[in-house]
Design a protein around this motif. Sequence first.
Motif, PDB file in Angstrom:
ATOM      1  N   THR A  54       0.828  -1.202   0.000  1.00 13.09           N
ATOM      2  CA  THR A  54       0.000   0.000   0.000  1.00 13.09           C
ATOM      3  C   THR A  54       0.863   1.253   0.000  1.00 13.09           C
ATOM      4  O   THR A  54       2.024   1.242   0.421  1.00 13.09           O
ATOM      5  CB  THR A  54      -0.918   0.011   1.235  1.00 13.09           C
ATOM      6  OG1 THR A  54      -0.114  -0.067   2.414  1.00 13.09           O
ATOM      7  CG2 THR A  54      -1.879  -1.164   1.185  1.00 13.09           C
ATOM      8  N   GLU A  55       0.269   2.356  -0.494  1.00 11.51           N
ATOM      9  CA  GLU A  55       1.000   3.621  -0.559  1.00 11.51           C
ATOM     10  C   GLU A  55       1.259   4.196   0.827  1.00 11.51           C
ATOM     11  O   GLU A  55       2.323   4.757   1.102  1.00 11.51           O
ATOM     12  CB  GLU A  55       0.216   4.632  -1.393  1.00 11.51           C
ATOM     13  CG  GLU A  55       0.897   5.985  -1.518  1.00 11.51           C
ATOM     14  CD  GLU A  55       0.059   6.976  -2.278  1.00 11.51           C
ATOM     15  OE1 GLU A  55       0.603   8.022  -2.691  1.00 11.51           O
ATOM     16  OE2 GLU A  55      -1.150   6.725  -2.473  1.00 11.51           O
ATOM     17  N   ILE A  56       0.284   4.040   1.728  1.00 11.90           N
ATOM     18  CA  ILE A  56       0.401   4.588   3.079  1.00 11.90           C
ATOM     19  C   ILE A  56       0.318   3.451   4.072  1.00 11.90           C
ATOM     20  O   ILE A  56      -0.633   2.658   4.064  1.00 11.90           O
ATOM     21  CB  ILE A  56      -0.704   5.635   3.348  1.00 11.90           C
ATOM     22  CG1 ILE A  56      -0.545   6.815   2.382  1.00 11.90           C
ATOM     23  CG2 ILE A  56      -0.653   6.118   4.789  1.00 11.90           C
ATOM     24  CD1 ILE A  56      -1.620   7.851   2.520  1.00 11.90           C
ATOM     25  N   TYR A  65       6.525   1.160  -1.582  1.00 15.66           N
ATOM     26  CA  TYR A  65       5.606   1.545  -2.658  1.00 15.66           C
ATOM     27  C   TYR A  65       6.298   2.484  -3.637  1.00 15.66           C
ATOM     28  O   TYR A  65       6.220   2.303  -4.861  1.00 15.66           O
ATOM     29  CB  TYR A  65       4.358   2.195  -2.057  1.00 15.66           C
ATOM     30  CG  TYR A  65       3.418   2.781  -3.083  1.00 15.66           C
ATOM     31  CD1 TYR A  65       2.433   1.999  -3.675  1.00 15.66           C
ATOM     32  CD2 TYR A  65       3.529   4.112  -3.474  1.00 15.66           C
ATOM     33  CE1 TYR A  65       1.575   2.533  -4.637  1.00 15.66           C
ATOM     34  CE2 TYR A  65       2.669   4.650  -4.423  1.00 15.66           C
ATOM     35  CZ  TYR A  65       1.700   3.857  -5.002  1.00 15.66           C
ATOM     36  OH  TYR A  65       0.861   4.387  -5.953  1.00 15.66           O
ATOM     37  N   ASN A  66       6.991   3.501  -3.117  1.00 14.12           N
ATOM     38  CA  ASN A  66       7.707   4.431  -3.989  1.00 14.12           C
ATOM     39  C   ASN A  66       8.820   3.735  -4.757  1.00 14.12           C
ATOM     40  O   ASN A  66       9.079   4.058  -5.922  1.00 14.12           O
ATOM     41  CB  ASN A  66       8.292   5.576  -3.155  1.00 14.12           C
ATOM     42  CG  ASN A  66       7.221   6.439  -2.519  1.00 14.12           C
ATOM     43  OD1 ASN A  66       6.124   6.563  -3.052  1.00 14.12           O
ATOM     44  ND2 ASN A  66       7.532   7.023  -1.367  1.00 14.12           N
ATOM     45  N   ALA A  67       9.495   2.779  -4.102  1.00 15.86           N
ATOM     46  CA  ALA A  67      10.568   2.055  -4.770  1.00 15.86           C
ATOM     47  C   ALA A  67      10.019   1.214  -5.924  1.00 15.86           C
ATOM     48  O   ALA A  67      10.603   1.184  -7.018  1.00 15.86           O
ATOM     49  CB  ALA A  67      11.304   1.171  -3.769  1.00 15.86           C
ATOM     50  N   VAL A  68       8.892   0.534  -5.698  1.00 13.37           N
ATOM     51  CA  VAL A  68       8.284  -0.274  -6.757  1.00 13.37           C
ATOM     52  C   VAL A  68       7.831   0.614  -7.907  1.00 13.37           C
ATOM     53  O   VAL A  68       8.002   0.278  -9.093  1.00 13.37           O
ATOM     54  CB  VAL A  68       7.101  -1.088  -6.195  1.00 13.37           C
ATOM     55  CG1 VAL A  68       6.322  -1.761  -7.318  1.00 13.37           C
ATOM     56  CG2 VAL A  68       7.598  -2.127  -5.209  1.00 13.37           C
ATOM     57  N   GLN A  69       7.282   1.771  -7.579  1.00 14.95           N
ATOM     58  CA  GLN A  69       6.816   2.689  -8.627  1.00 14.95           C
ATOM     59  C   GLN A  69       7.978   3.158  -9.500  1.00 14.95           C
ATOM     60  O   GLN A  69       7.859   3.206 -10.737  1.00 14.95           O
ATOM     61  CB  GLN A  69       6.121   3.875  -7.967  1.00 14.95           C
ATOM     62  CG  GLN A  69       5.351   4.762  -8.922  1.00 14.95           C
ATOM     63  CD  GLN A  69       4.576   5.831  -8.183  1.00 14.95           C
ATOM     64  OE1 GLN A  69       5.052   6.364  -7.187  1.00 14.95           O
ATOM     65  NE2 GLN A  69       3.381   6.147  -8.658  1.00 14.95           N
ATOM     66  N   LEU A  70       9.118   3.496  -8.876  1.00 17.95           N
ATOM     67  CA  LEU A  70      10.287   3.911  -9.642  1.00 17.95           C
ATOM     68  C   LEU A  70      10.866   2.758 -10.443  1.00 17.95           C
ATOM     69  O   LEU A  70      11.271   2.924 -11.598  1.00 17.95           O
ATOM     70  CB  LEU A  70      11.353   4.471  -8.704  1.00 17.95           C
ATOM     71  CG  LEU A  70      11.296   5.961  -8.392  1.00 17.95           C
ATOM     72  CD1 LEU A  70      12.386   6.330  -7.408  1.00 17.95           C
ATOM     73  CD2 LEU A  70      11.440   6.788  -9.646  1.00 17.95           C
ATOM     74  N   GLU A 135      -8.120   8.494  -2.604  1.00 20.37           N
ATOM     75  CA  GLU A 135      -7.983   7.176  -3.212  1.00 20.37           C
ATOM     76  C   GLU A 135      -6.971   6.342  -2.445  1.00 20.37           C
ATOM     77  O   GLU A 135      -5.985   6.870  -1.930  1.00 20.37           O
ATOM     78  CB  GLU A 135      -7.543   7.286  -4.671  1.00 20.37           C
ATOM     79  CG  GLU A 135      -8.546   7.969  -5.572  1.00 20.37           C
ATOM     80  CD  GLU A 135      -8.035   8.100  -6.997  1.00 20.37           C
ATOM     81  OE1 GLU A 135      -8.859   8.139  -7.921  1.00 20.37           O
ATOM     82  OE2 GLU A 135      -6.804   8.165  -7.174  1.00 20.37           O
ATOM     83  N   LYS A 136      -7.213   5.059  -2.381  1.00 22.44           N
ATOM     84  CA  LYS A 136      -6.268   4.107  -1.785  1.00 22.44           C
ATOM     85  C   LYS A 136      -5.468   3.476  -2.927  1.00 22.44           C
ATOM     86  O   LYS A 136      -6.044   2.827  -3.811  1.00 22.44           O
ATOM     87  CB  LYS A 136      -7.013   3.039  -0.983  1.00 22.44           C
ATOM     88  CG  LYS A 136      -7.739   3.580   0.234  1.00 22.44           C
ATOM     89  CD  LYS A 136      -8.547   2.491   0.919  1.00 22.44           C
ATOM     90  CE  LYS A 136      -7.664   1.378   1.440  1.00 22.44           C
ATOM     91  NZ  LYS A 136      -8.458   0.360   2.190  1.00 22.44           N
ATOM     92  N   ARG A 137      -4.184   3.694  -2.912  1.00 21.44           N
ATOM     93  CA  ARG A 137      -3.328   3.186  -3.980  1.00 21.44           C
ATOM     94  C   ARG A 137      -2.400   2.112  -3.424  1.00 21.44           C
ATOM     95  O   ARG A 137      -1.965   2.181  -2.273  1.00 21.44           O
ATOM     96  CB  ARG A 137      -2.494   4.308  -4.598  1.00 21.44           C
ATOM     97  CG  ARG A 137      -3.298   5.442  -5.204  1.00 21.44           C
ATOM     98  CD  ARG A 137      -2.389   6.458  -5.849  1.00 21.44           C
ATOM     99  NE  ARG A 137      -3.114   7.591  -6.383  1.00 21.44           N
ATOM    100  CZ  ARG A 137      -3.407   8.687  -5.698  1.00 21.44           C
ATOM    101  NH1 ARG A 137      -3.014   8.789  -4.439  1.00 21.44           N
ATOM    102  NH2 ARG A 137      -4.080   9.670  -6.254  1.00 21.44           N
TER     103      ARG A 137
END
Length: 503
Positions: A54-56, A65-70, A135-137
Amino acid sequence: MREYWNSFASLLGVLAFCQSLLQLIFPPQLRFLCLKFFNRIFHLFSSYCYFDITEIDGVNTNELYNAVQLYLSSFVSINGSRLSLTRALNSSAITFGLSNNDCIVDTFSGVTVLWEHVVIQRQSQTFSWRPLPEEKRGFTLRIKKKNKSLILDSYLDYIMERSNEIRRKNQDRLLYTNSRGGSLDSRGHPWESVPFKHPSTFDTLGMHPQKKQEIMDDLEDFANGQSFYQKTGRAWKRGYLLYGPPGTGKSSMIAAMANYLSYDIYDLELTEVHNNSELRTLLMKTSSKSIIVIEDIDCSVNLTNRKKNNKRNYCDPEVRCGSGSACGGEDGGNSITLSGLLNFTDGLWSCCGSERIFVFTTNHIEKLDPALLRSGRMDMHIYMSYCSYPALKILLKNYLGYEESDLDYHVLKELSDVVDKAEMTPADISEVLIKNRNYKQKAVTELLEAMKTRADRNFKCGSLRDKISDEEEQEKRALETPNEGSEFEEPCKEGENKEKMKP
């Protein structure tokens, strides 16, 4: 037609009655337990397992989450069908990302995994000091159960490392300076920074291609050598000494190294540092993956060859005081010692970070103390020479767009014959080319005339005589030192005897 609509309405009424009846017979709690039971049965017989990122996490941002997105942005720009575009603060690149509820397949060590970007509306928001997004990301990772250990042990760590590398390359590089000496600002930092926008690269550097390739290979081996340095018990750092006449591209070489490795630069001004303690503080406040530069080391502070200094003994207060602040003189001047500088580059404190490069520059290598040139402190000595013919061809291509085939054979022959005799630096040649960059033929003609004039002057001055090359000669002079038992040439007793002999 009317009868058809009546029949359809009756059917809807029956379905609504059945739904109401089921809700009365099966309350929501029972329906939830049944759904949970069937999900467990499904996962029990399924060959896949799922992980939600989850993002948060609670009230904090989930770094994974940020690492996976990058990480996914590094190849989603090619494989994704629908993408989201973002540009982070202090970033020079646009980041691609998966759109809502889109999927992408990745492969790691021969194992295929599926990533899905899940975005759902938040139903209700309870009271919180930190308002949550509407939104839940999150990301859902689907893998086979047999590959669970591999993914959890290695894949996620690989994603974190890869994302840090992508983040560093996307961010603008910074140039740091110690304009306040070693004093700290309100945030506790002794360095001030500005964006580093120098365009120099190894492609544009006016140097022999073979020498450039050797430097690039050495930098590449260093950047990828973490396991080697750990295995051999060495600090993950490397030292370079750039020396040669002014205008030969030492500063451009440093910029090319920073752009090649995507490192930040710390430009250390020794004259602003008052003592060894401040020097140590500056070192501890540098980041990993950086280049620490000390330009014109022979002119910064008094760190010249000890054999050229007046003979001193250990009883001399200047020798004994070391890095004490009281030794800075009445005016509180600079009291950095050679020992302090050596500890800065090669001592225990130099190991407080990792993947750092020390670069020293000088126009006169013979003025440096041999201790600075010892292996382990300056691992690679790079002689920045006068412009050679291969380097000249690079400059002609950079400034005029001329390839070797674009010039007349006789002009090329004259240039190759005179360039070594002219002893012109890349800066001298660049000045002629820039001045006439809009008139290419005129630029080549004026450059050839300037080279011939410089060659004739050098010949008349007797500069072209049979001798060892500048590189070998300077290295030889710098490394030749008399055999000494100690750096202090006079024992204390000798000083005492001289005092007794005085009337």
